[in-house]
Write a protein that holds these residues in place. Sequence first.
Motif, mmCIF file in Angstrom:
data_model
loop_
_atom_site.group_PDB
_atom_site.id
_atom_site.type_symbol
_atom_site.label_atom_id
_atom_site.label_comp_id
_atom_site.label_asym_id
_atom_site.label_seq_id
_atom_site.Cartn_x
_atom_site.Cartn_y
_atom_site.Cartn_z
ATOM 1 N N GLY A 196 17.902 76.974 4.531
ATOM 2 C CA GLY A 196 17.068 76.939 5.725
ATOM 3 C C GLY A 196 16.249 75.685 5.831
ATOM 4 O O GLY A 196 15.210 75.682 6.449
ATOM 5 N N ALA A 197 16.688 74.553 5.206
ATOM 6 C CA ALA A 197 15.874 73.349 5.192
ATOM 7 C C ALA A 197 16.065 72.503 6.426
ATOM 8 O O ALA A 197 15.586 71.399 6.491
ATOM 9 C CB ALA A 197 16.198 72.507 3.951
ATOM 10 N N ASP A 198 16.799 72.984 7.446
ATOM 11 C CA ASP A 198 16.918 72.229 8.679
ATOM 12 C C ASP A 198 15.519 72.008 9.248
ATOM 13 O O ASP A 198 14.657 72.868 9.111
ATOM 14 C CB ASP A 198 17.773 73.005 9.675
ATOM 15 N N PRO A 199 15.244 70.878 9.906
ATOM 16 C CA PRO A 199 16.169 69.854 10.324
ATOM 17 C C PRO A 199 16.403 68.744 9.312
ATOM 18 O O PRO A 199 17.082 67.765 9.615
ATOM 19 C CB PRO A 199 15.505 69.287 11.576
ATOM 20 N N GLY A 200 15.865 68.827 8.103
ATOM 21 C CA GLY A 200 15.983 67.726 7.169
ATOM 22 C C GLY A 200 17.276 67.673 6.399
ATOM 23 O O GLY A 200 17.524 66.717 5.668
ATOM 24 N N SER A 201 18.145 68.717 6.519
ATOM 25 C CA SER A 201 19.305 68.786 5.639
ATOM 26 C C SER A 201 20.294 67.643 5.851
ATOM 27 O O SER A 201 20.929 67.195 4.907
ATOM 28 C CB SER A 201 20.008 70.132 5.825
ATOM 29 N N ASP A 202 20.435 67.150 7.064
ATOM 30 C CA ASP A 202 21.396 66.064 7.285
ATOM 31 C C ASP A 202 20.729 64.823 7.879
ATOM 32 O O ASP A 202 21.416 63.927 8.371
ATOM 33 C CB ASP A 202 22.515 66.544 8.214
ATOM 34 N N ILE A 203 19.407 64.755 7.831
ATOM 35 C CA ILE A 203 18.727 63.643 8.482
ATOM 36 C C ILE A 203 19.000 62.322 7.759
ATOM 37 O O ILE A 203 19.128 61.271 8.388
ATOM 38 C CB ILE A 203 17.212 63.921 8.589
ATOM 39 N N PHE A 204 19.113 62.392 6.413
ATOM 40 C CA PHE A 204 19.327 61.146 5.684
ATOM 41 C C PHE A 204 20.700 60.553 5.999
ATOM 42 O O PHE A 204 20.871 59.330 5.991
ATOM 43 C CB PHE A 204 19.184 61.381 4.177
ATOM 44 N N ARG B 251 13.201 60.182 -1.706
ATOM 45 C CA ARG B 251 13.778 60.451 -0.390
ATOM 46 C C ARG B 251 13.989 61.934 -0.119
ATOM 47 O O ARG B 251 14.450 62.310 0.959
ATOM 48 C CB ARG B 251 15.076 59.653 -0.247
ATOM 49 N N ASN B 252 13.679 62.790 -1.101
ATOM 50 C CA ASN B 252 13.649 64.229 -0.832
ATOM 51 C C ASN B 252 12.556 64.573 0.186
ATOM 52 O O ASN B 252 12.543 65.680 0.726
ATOM 53 C CB ASN B 252 13.400 65.010 -2.119
ATOM 54 N N PHE B 253 11.659 63.630 0.408
ATOM 55 C CA PHE B 253 10.616 63.807 1.419
ATOM 56 C C PHE B 253 11.228 64.197 2.758
ATOM 57 O O PHE B 253 10.658 64.999 3.503
ATOM 58 C CB PHE B 253 9.830 62.497 1.561
ATOM 59 N N PHE B 254 12.398 63.646 3.077
ATOM 60 C CA PHE B 254 13.012 63.891 4.372
ATOM 61 C C PHE B 254 13.753 65.226 4.432
ATOM 62 O O PHE B 254 14.041 65.708 5.524
ATOM 63 C CB PHE B 254 13.989 62.758 4.720
ATOM 64 N N SER B 255 14.076 65.810 3.284
ATOM 65 C CA SER B 255 14.928 67.003 3.282
ATOM 66 C C SER B 255 14.240 68.258 2.764
ATOM 67 O O SER B 255 14.735 69.357 2.989
ATOM 68 C CB SER B 255 16.187 66.747 2.455
ATOM 69 N N GLN B 256 13.122 68.119 2.064
ATOM 70 C CA GLN B 256 12.474 69.286 1.464
ATOM 71 C C GLN B 256 11.191 69.646 2.230
ATOM 72 O O GLN B 256 10.203 68.907 2.170
ATOM 73 C CB GLN B 256 12.125 69.027 -0.001
#
Length: 744
Positions: free
Chosen positions: A256-264, A392-397
Motif C-alpha cells: 500500500g505504499a502508493d504513490p511512492g512505489s514507482d515514483i523513482f 532514496r527510500n524517502f520517495f517510496s516509504q
Amino acid sequence: MEREMPDKSVVVNLNEFERTRRVQVSPEIVSALHNCRDLLIEGSTRVLTRQSEAMENALLAMAERAPLLETRNSYYAAQSTLNKRANELLSACKDAYCTRFNDFAHARDKAAGADMLELSLVDDQDFEITLVVDKATSRLRYNCAEELVALDARMAHLMGRSDLSENDNPLGPRALCEALLEGIGRVQSEQHVKIVLLNQFDLALTTELAHIYQSINRALIERGVLPDLKVGAKSRAQPSGAQGAPASGGTPQAAGADPGSDIFRLFEQLAGGGGLVPGAAGGYPGGGAGHGFGAGFSLVDSLGQLQTGSILLPDGGRFTLPLAEAATIQNVLRSLQRSPVMQAASPLDAVLVDAVAMLFDVVFDEASVPDRLKAQIARLQIPVLKAAMLDRNFFSQPNHPVRRMLDAIATLAVHLPDNEAGNARLDAISEVVSRVLDGFEQDVAIFAFAATQLEAMGTLLDDTLDRTADAGLQHEIDEIKQAERAELAPVIVHDFINRALKDQPVADTMREFLRRDWAQLLTRDYLQEGETGAHFNSHVETMRELVWSVQPKADMDARLMLVRILPGLLKRLREGVAEIDLPQKLSDHFFATLVILHANAVRPNAQPVPLPDISPEDIAELTPAAEAAWNGTASTAVGSDLEPTAVEIEDEFTARARALNKGDWVEFHYDDGTFRWARLGWISGVKNTYLFSDQDGMNSFSIGLHRLADKLRRGEAVLVERKSITESAFGKLLNLFRQKLGVA
C-alpha cells in the motif's frame, strides 16, 4: 535463599538454566514491539470511544427486552458504567493491555511452580468467564483470519521463534480480550456486568479490528519484517493489485505504499530524457563548464555546506541561499535550481532536486497547515533534500523518518491557537527543527528522533485536550440532554403508561389518574434522570403493580399476593401523590376509588361495589393547579435560546456531517474573513446535536446536524483532515511527473 552450586557439581541449577535460556531482546525489536502494541491498543480504544454511544443504546434496548429483572439490572449497570465512566474504563483497559504486553516484551517468566499451581479446580464463575473470552476471541479471530496469519508469522520471526500459536501472540485477539476484561474488572467488579461489557466491546471491534491488524502488518513490513509475505497485507478497501512493488535496487517496499512505489522509476525516465528538468546538466547555456566544477563534484557535500552557510565556487565566488527565516515561507530550492551549483549536477540529481522542490510547493499550498507551521517546515528544505539524496527510500516509504517528521509538524496545526499556549508550543517545535538543522550530517536517524518527539508532543496534547474538553463540555452535555428529554418526555411517558394499560380491564377513573396525574411524576423523573433513572423505573414498576392490583383475583394465591404487596404499594402511591402536590380532594377521591377497586377484585361474586363519584366540574377546577408545577419544570428544562432550524436536505454534505466522530476537527469561516478551528466533543444520539470546543477545549458551542451540513454546503465550514501531508503531496507529485512523461 538459593544455595550456590559447587563449581564441579553435576547438578543443574534450574533457575540459572532458565535465565540463560531466555532470549535477549534487542532495542530494535523492543521498539518494533512497542510500536505494534500502541497501534493495536490505541486503535482499539479509538473504536470503542467512537462506538460508546451506540453501545449504550444497544444495552438500553436489550434491557427493555430482557424478561428477567437480574438480566435487566446487568444491562442497566453496564450502560451506566459506559455513560459515566467511559474514559476511566478505556484507560484501565489500555493500562491492563500495556502491562500484559510489556511483560511479554521483556520476557518476564512466571514464578517457579506457577504452572503447577494452575492445575486446580475452576469454579463456576471462572468457567463462565473463560467461555465468554473464548467466544469473543473466536469471533474476532474469524473476522481477522487473513490478517492474523501474517501477523502470527511476523511476530514469530521478530521474536526468533519457529512458530507462534494463535493464543500466544501478544497482539492476538485472546490477549486483547483478556486485557479488556481485566481493565473492565478494575472499574466494574460485578461478574455479569463485566461479561456484558466485554461482549459489547467485542461486537464493536468485530468489524474494525481487521483494519488495525492491517496497519500493524504494514508497520512491520516497513521495518523489514517478512516484507515478501503476501498473506494479510491486502487492504480490504483497495483492489488486490494495489500492493507495493519493490523499488529499484531490490528493496521491498511496504504494502500500500502508493504513490511512492514507482515514483523513482519515473525519475530515472525523466533523467534519461535530457532537458526535461530545469537544472539538469545541459539545461542552461554553457552546461557545467562555466564555473569549472571538477569530476569529483558532490551535490550532497554542497548541500551540507549550504545547510550551515554558503558554498565556495571554483572561481572564488560564494553562493548563499536566501535565508529561510521562521517568519517567511519561501521555496529556497527554486533558488538552488537556478544557481551555478546545479549546472554540474547529474541529470538524476537534478530530477531529485526538482521533485523535492515540487514537494515543498505542494506542502506550502496546503490550506490546512497554518503559515507559521509552514515557516517551520520551510526551514527544513535543505536538510530534507540532502536526506532524500542520501536515502532514496524517502520517495517510496510513507513511514520514512523525514516524512514522519514533516507529517508530525503538520499534525500539530490543530494545537496552535493564537494565544500564549499556542506560541509556547510553536517555540517547542522550533527548537526541535533547530536541533535537526544543527545536527544533521549523514544519518537520517536524527529525523526519526525528532519525529518521535513531535509525535509524543501531539499525543500528549491530544490526551490533555480530551480530558479538558470532556470536563469542560459536561455541563453543556447535561443541559442538551435535559432539553432533549423535555421534548421527548410526553412521548416516552405516555408510551410507558399505554404499555402498562394495554389489554388490561381498568376502570376509567384509574386510567385517568395514570394519564393525568401519575404521568406528571414520571415526566419529572424522566427529565431529571432519563429512562434509566432509579426513580423513573421505580415509579413505572409502581404503576404496573397498581394496574395488576385492580384486576380480578380468581384464585387464593393471587389474593394472598395482593395482601402482601398492598401496604408497600399504597405507601409508594401516597409518596408519589405528595411529590406532585395533587389537590387533597383529587387524592381522597383516588384512594377511595382504589379501596373499592381492590374490594371488587377479591369479591367472590360478580356484583361489584359502585365507585364514588366526582363531578367533571370539580376535576376541571382542580386539575390546572395540579399541573402548574409540571409545566414550570418542563419550560425550564427546554430553555429559551434554541438553535435556529435549518432545512433538512439529504445530500453528500449531510453524509459528511453524519460521518463526523468525536475528536474530529472542523474549520468554521465567518463573514469578517476570520476562521477558527473547533473540535467535536460530543454528538447527541437523540436529535443529532453536535457540541464543539475550541483548540484549548475551553469555549464551546452546539449546532444541529442539518445546520452543520448547510455550513459545509456553503463553504462556511470545512472538515480538517489530519492526514499525511507528505503522502498527499507525493500523490500530486506523481501525477505531475506522469504528465511530463505523457504517462496515463
